[in-house]
Structure formats: C-alpha cells, structure tokens
Design an enzyme around this catalytic site. Structure first.
Site, PDB file in Angstrom:
ATOM      1  N   MET A 240      25.586 111.347 -17.774  1.00  0.00           N
ATOM      2  CA  MET A 240      24.754 111.576 -16.591  1.00  0.00           C
ATOM      3  C   MET A 240      23.666 112.609 -16.894  1.00  0.00           C
ATOM      4  O   MET A 240      22.527 112.465 -16.470  1.00  0.00           O
ATOM      5  CB  MET A 240      25.637 112.047 -15.436  1.00  0.00           C
ATOM      6  CG  MET A 240      24.954 112.015 -14.088  1.00  0.00           C
ATOM      7  SD  MET A 240      26.068 112.585 -12.769  1.00  0.00           S
ATOM      8  CE  MET A 240      27.206 111.223 -12.629  1.00  0.00           C
TER       9      MET A 240
ATOM     10  N   TYR B 288      31.514 109.749 -24.399  1.00  0.00           N
ATOM     11  CA  TYR B 288      32.544 109.019 -23.658  1.00  0.00           C
ATOM     12  C   TYR B 288      32.985 107.779 -24.418  1.00  0.00           C
ATOM     13  O   TYR B 288      32.174 107.063 -24.988  1.00  0.00           O
ATOM     14  CB  TYR B 288      31.996 108.583 -22.288  1.00  0.00           C
ATOM     15  CG  TYR B 288      31.872 109.724 -21.310  1.00  0.00           C
ATOM     16  CD1 TYR B 288      32.995 110.386 -20.816  1.00  0.00           C
ATOM     17  CD2 TYR B 288      30.623 110.124 -20.856  1.00  0.00           C
ATOM     18  CE1 TYR B 288      32.883 111.426 -19.909  1.00  0.00           C
ATOM     19  CE2 TYR B 288      30.493 111.160 -19.940  1.00  0.00           C
ATOM     20  CZ  TYR B 288      31.632 111.810 -19.468  1.00  0.00           C
ATOM     21  OH  TYR B 288      31.509 112.825 -18.577  1.00  0.00           O
TER      22      TYR B 288
ATOM     23  N   ARG C 219       8.734  85.175  -1.113  1.00  0.00           N
ATOM     24  CA  ARG C 219       9.346  86.394  -0.587  1.00  0.00           C
ATOM     25  C   ARG C 219       8.737  86.664   0.784  1.00  0.00           C
ATOM     26  O   ARG C 219       9.233  86.177   1.782  1.00  0.00           O
ATOM     27  CB  ARG C 219       9.104  87.535  -1.584  1.00  0.00           C
ATOM     28  CG  ARG C 219       9.851  88.813  -1.280  1.00  0.00           C
ATOM     29  CD  ARG C 219       9.611  89.863  -2.353  1.00  0.00           C
ATOM     30  NE  ARG C 219       8.199  90.222  -2.502  1.00  0.00           N
ATOM     31  CZ  ARG C 219       7.735  91.111  -3.380  1.00  0.00           C
ATOM     32  NH1 ARG C 219       8.554  91.729  -4.189  1.00  0.00           N
ATOM     33  NH2 ARG C 219       6.451  91.378  -3.450  1.00  0.00           N
TER      34      ARG C 219
ATOM     35  N   LYS D 187       3.008 102.659  -4.964  1.00  0.00           N
ATOM     36  CA  LYS D 187       4.337 102.636  -4.341  1.00  0.00           C
ATOM     37  C   LYS D 187       5.349 103.275  -5.286  1.00  0.00           C
ATOM     38  O   LYS D 187       5.054 103.475  -6.474  1.00  0.00           O
ATOM     39  CB  LYS D 187       4.728 101.184  -4.032  1.00  0.00           C
ATOM     40  CG  LYS D 187       4.820 100.298  -5.266  1.00  0.00           C
ATOM     41  CD  LYS D 187       4.845  98.816  -4.896  1.00  0.00           C
ATOM     42  CE  LYS D 187       4.947  97.947  -6.139  1.00  0.00           C
ATOM     43  NZ  LYS D 187       4.713  96.517  -5.840  1.00  0.00           N
TER      44      LYS D 187
HETATM   45  C1  LIG Z   1       3.674  95.982  -6.602  1.00  0.00           C
HETATM   46  C2  LIG Z   1       2.608  95.097  -6.097  1.00  0.00           C
HETATM   47  C3  LIG Z   1       1.389  94.974  -6.780  1.00  0.00           C
HETATM   48  C4  LIG Z   1       1.127  95.622  -8.126  1.00  0.00           C
HETATM   49  O1  LIG Z   1       1.822  94.942  -9.129  1.00  0.00           O
HETATM   50  P1  LIG Z   1       1.641  95.318 -10.688  1.00  0.00           P
HETATM   51  O2  LIG Z   1       2.356  94.237 -11.416  1.00  0.00           O
HETATM   52  O3  LIG Z   1       2.268  96.632 -10.889  1.00  0.00           O
HETATM   53  O4  LIG Z   1       0.182  95.338 -10.943  1.00  0.00           O
HETATM   54  C5  LIG Z   1       0.393  94.222  -6.195  1.00  0.00           C
HETATM   55  N1  LIG Z   1       0.600  93.601  -5.016  1.00  0.00           N
HETATM   56  C6  LIG Z   1       1.761  93.663  -4.344  1.00  0.00           C
HETATM   57  C7  LIG Z   1       1.922  92.946  -3.057  1.00  0.00           C
HETATM   58  C8  LIG Z   1       2.811  94.413  -4.866  1.00  0.00           C
HETATM   59  O5  LIG Z   1       3.961  94.476  -4.203  1.00  0.00           O
END
Ligand SMILES: *Cc1c(COP(=O)(O)O)cnc(C)c1O
Length: 404
Positions: free
Chosen positions: A325, A277, A147, A49
């Site tokens: 930046m 800055y 969550r 992701k």
């Molecule tokens: C991001 C995520 C992972 C991977 O987590 P890491 O700590 O990067 O290994 C695994 N499962 C879910 C549901 C996630 O959102």
C-alpha cells in the site's frame, strides 16, 4: 518538495506546448477538409475531468485558459465548483449529464451541460424556469458509443423541444466517438457519418442556427485527422502529452506529468531471501534492495510487481516483490552504492532514460487514462513553469507562437 515522500511534477509549459501542437493540427486539418464550412479553426474545450487526469484541475485550467483555450470541460458539479472557487469565470462544460438534484448547482455555477434525453431537458427546463434563468445546453447524440445520448430520431424531437423552450438554449450539438483510433477505425468513420447525416437533417428543418457549436473530437479523433471538421474539439489525454491508445506514437508532444520519490531505506539481503508480501521474489544472488515510500495507494499499479522498474541515477532498477500500500521495493544490486534520500523516478525522465506512462500501460495491460487517474492524494503535485509574469495568451487565435 523536500519533505514530500512522493511527488508529481506537472510541467505546465509542456501543457501549453501540447495545446499549441493541437491547435496547429486543427488549423492544418480545417484548411485541408473540403467539408469544413468555417473559416475559423476549431475552438478547444480542454477536458479536465478527474482532476485534470490527475494533474490538478485548477492549475491546469488556469494555464490552459491563459494559453487560449475557449473553456474547460469537467464531469461533476463538484469539479466545476472547485474551478469556479478558484476564480475561473470562463466557459465550463459539464460532460455526461446530471441528476435532478444537481440542476440548481448547474444554474448557480452558470455551467453549460450536456443533454442526452428529453427527461434531462425537462429537468433543466423546470429548474431554469423556476429561477427565471437561462441554461445553455449541448445536445448529445449517441452515434454508436451506446452510453449517453439520444439516438438520432430522438435527437430530432429533442432539438425541436429545445428550440421552442424559453429557458433552455441550444449552445451545442455533440457526439462522442468510441474507437481509440478515432476515424482511423471504420466504426469511428461510421459514427461521424451518422452525426453528419443528423446535422444535415436538423439544418434542413431549420433547427440548427449557425451559432450552434458542433463538436465531436476527443484526442483520438484529433490524432486521426477529424479535428478540423467541426467548430470545437474536446481533447483530454493528448493535451497531457499522452497518446489515447497503444496505436498512437506521439512525436511532437511532451508528457506533462512525472512521478518521483526518494529512497527511504537500503537493505542488503543474502541469496535466498524473499522480498515483500507472499515472498513472490526470492534473491538469486546477494542483493541490495532500495525501499521506496510509494505504493499502490499512490498509484503504483499492483501489476508492476516483479515486472516494472523505476529509474535511479538514470538507470533501471527492477521492481521486486509485491507492491505494498505504502512501499515499493526495487533491486539496486547493479547500481553503484546509493544513499538514503536519493531520487527515484516512476514516471518521467531521469538522465538519458525515460519511463512513459504508456510503457507502464503496456506492462500492466491497462490504459494511460487509468494509470493517471490512480495517482493518489498523498502524491504532492508540484507545478513547474507556472508563472512568467505575463497573462498574455501565448497561443493566439492566429496560431501557436511556439509551434515547432
Ligand atoms: C473524457 C472525454 C473526452 C476526452 O477524451 P480523451 O480521450 O481524453 O481526449 C471528450 N469528450 C467526452 C464526452 C469525454 O467524456
């Protein structure tokens, strides 16, 4: 690369090495865990992701699949589309969940998707039913992350609903552990014992076919020894050679990403001159300052001002003044005379010196995930070790061939 102001080198051989280390660990843990019922070591769904944590999802996915991972996990339909367009036909799991209007895309792209509630199940069932299609889902159980996911009792209802659906197929059952130390933390152990209890209940009621893939392991779970327990794991950060939290010291993993830039200007400033800055740095001696064409838009954390450093010719050059930046200024008074265009390293090795992303996380009171995700679009991704003319998986089902 010659024309790039700033670039990230992505070492795909290191990625493959890390996947090999993960696989070796899973095999050892699966053998050692008496509760493990599978003869096979767990499959790996590599989490890619957020553009593979800033590494570039397409290149990472291609290489990881060649190295034998079972599939790729992403979070959004856009991310999945990018991978499908790049020719990836293997399993793609959408982590988290979807909005109703995303359901058609899930079907079109043949994604597996988490289902965290009865409402989400119904959305998918309607969409799949309308098209006469099947959608494979992973039932997400909230064991304490708070969550996404159904609490255990809801999840029993949900698994019953899924098992009587014509269009929704239960591909997996999963949970997600909140503790950065995985099962080295009591809350992590508690989460997995809630999960195990739920699995037993569902099995007793005949709602979990043996083919249903059970998974929980993120990087912290794998490092803390829980990776061998179930059928599949979902490592992210560890595959990129970065520890999931400050508790972990990685010894046999290799960081995949380095970030470098080149000196774009050199200045000589007299004692008393200020830099950047708000003039937050004032030269205490006659100073030489190198200007680097990389700033917070590129992911240089603002909190590194007057605190961080870069590597030039294998030695540290402290960051002075605020991060802009587009620019970062470093003190090179103690260096031999430097030249325009010389390389500076913000993350990675230079000679005998190294800056690890976890060092930066410590300096900025952040976490490596955040720093990786903030590497900007202007930073060119340069892939190393990508192709060696072989499509043969080098990490086989039997085990990693390059394990050390
Ligand atoms: C991001 C995520 C992972 C991977 O987590 P890491 O700590 O990067 O290994 C695994 N499962 C879910 C549901 C996630 O959102």
């Amino acid at each position: 690369m010659q024309t790039a102001r700033a670039w990230a080198e992505i070492d795909l051989d290191a990625l493959e090495h890390n996947l090999g280390r993960i696989r070796a660990r899973l095999e050892a843990d699966a053998r050692a865990d008496p509760s493990h019922t599978n003869a096979r070591p767990p499959r790996i769904l590599l989490v890619a992701k957020a553009d593979a944590y800033g590494h570039g999802a397409v290149a990472v996915a291609h290489r990881a699949l060649r190295a034998g991972v079972a599939g790729i996990a992403v979070t959004t339909c856009t991310e999945a589309l990018e991978l499908r367009r790049a020719g990836i036909q293997e399993r793609l799991l959408l982590l988290g969940t979807i909005l109703e209007e995303e359901a058609p895309t899930v079907l079109e792209l043949d994604l597996e998707v988490e289902v965290p509630s009865l409402e989400h199940f119904r959305i998918l069932e309607r969409a799949a039913g309308r098209r006469g299609r099947e959608v494979r889902v992973h039932l997400k159980i909230d064991t304490g992350m708070g969550r996404l996911g159904a609490v255990p009792d809801e999840a029993l209802e949900l698994v019953a609903a899924i098992s009587s659906s014509h269009h929704v197929t239960l591909q997996g059952v999963m949970t997600h552990v909140a503790a950065g130390r995985g099962i080295a933390d009591p809350t992590g152990r508690e989460q997995l014992s809630i999960f195990d209890h739920w699995l037993n209940q569902a099995r007793e009621r005949g709602w979990l076919a043996p083919t249903v893939e059970v998974h929980a392991g993120n990087s912290a779970c794998i490092l803390s020894g829980a990776g061998g327990r179930y059928d599949t794991v979902r490592p992210g950060i560890l595959a990129y050679g970065v520890p999931p939290g400050p508790e972990w010291e990685l010894t046999d993993y290799q960081p995949v990403l380095s970030v470098r830039t080149r000196i774009v200007a050199l200045r000589s400033l007299p004692t008393g001159a200020t830099v950047g800055y708000e003039g937050t740095f004032r030269a205490a001696r006659d100073s030489r300052i190198a200007v680097l064409p990389i700033g917070y838009d590129d992911g240089v954390d603002w909190r590194l001002a007057n605190r961080g450093y870069v590597l030039i010719r294998g030695r540290r050059a402290p960051i002075v003044g605020r991060i802009s930046m587009d620019y970062t200024t470093v003190d090179v008074t103690d260096h031999d005379p430097l030249e325009l265009g010389e390389r500076a390293t913000l993350i990675g090795e230079d000679g005998d010196a190294v800056i690890r992303i976890e060092d930066l996380a410590r300096l900025t009171e952040s976490i490596p995930h955040v720093l990786l995700c903030s590497i900007g679009k202007r930073v060119h991704r340069v892939y190393l070790g990508q192709e060696r003319g072989s499509s043969r998986p080098r990490v086989s089902a039997e085990g990693p061939s390059r394990a050390r």
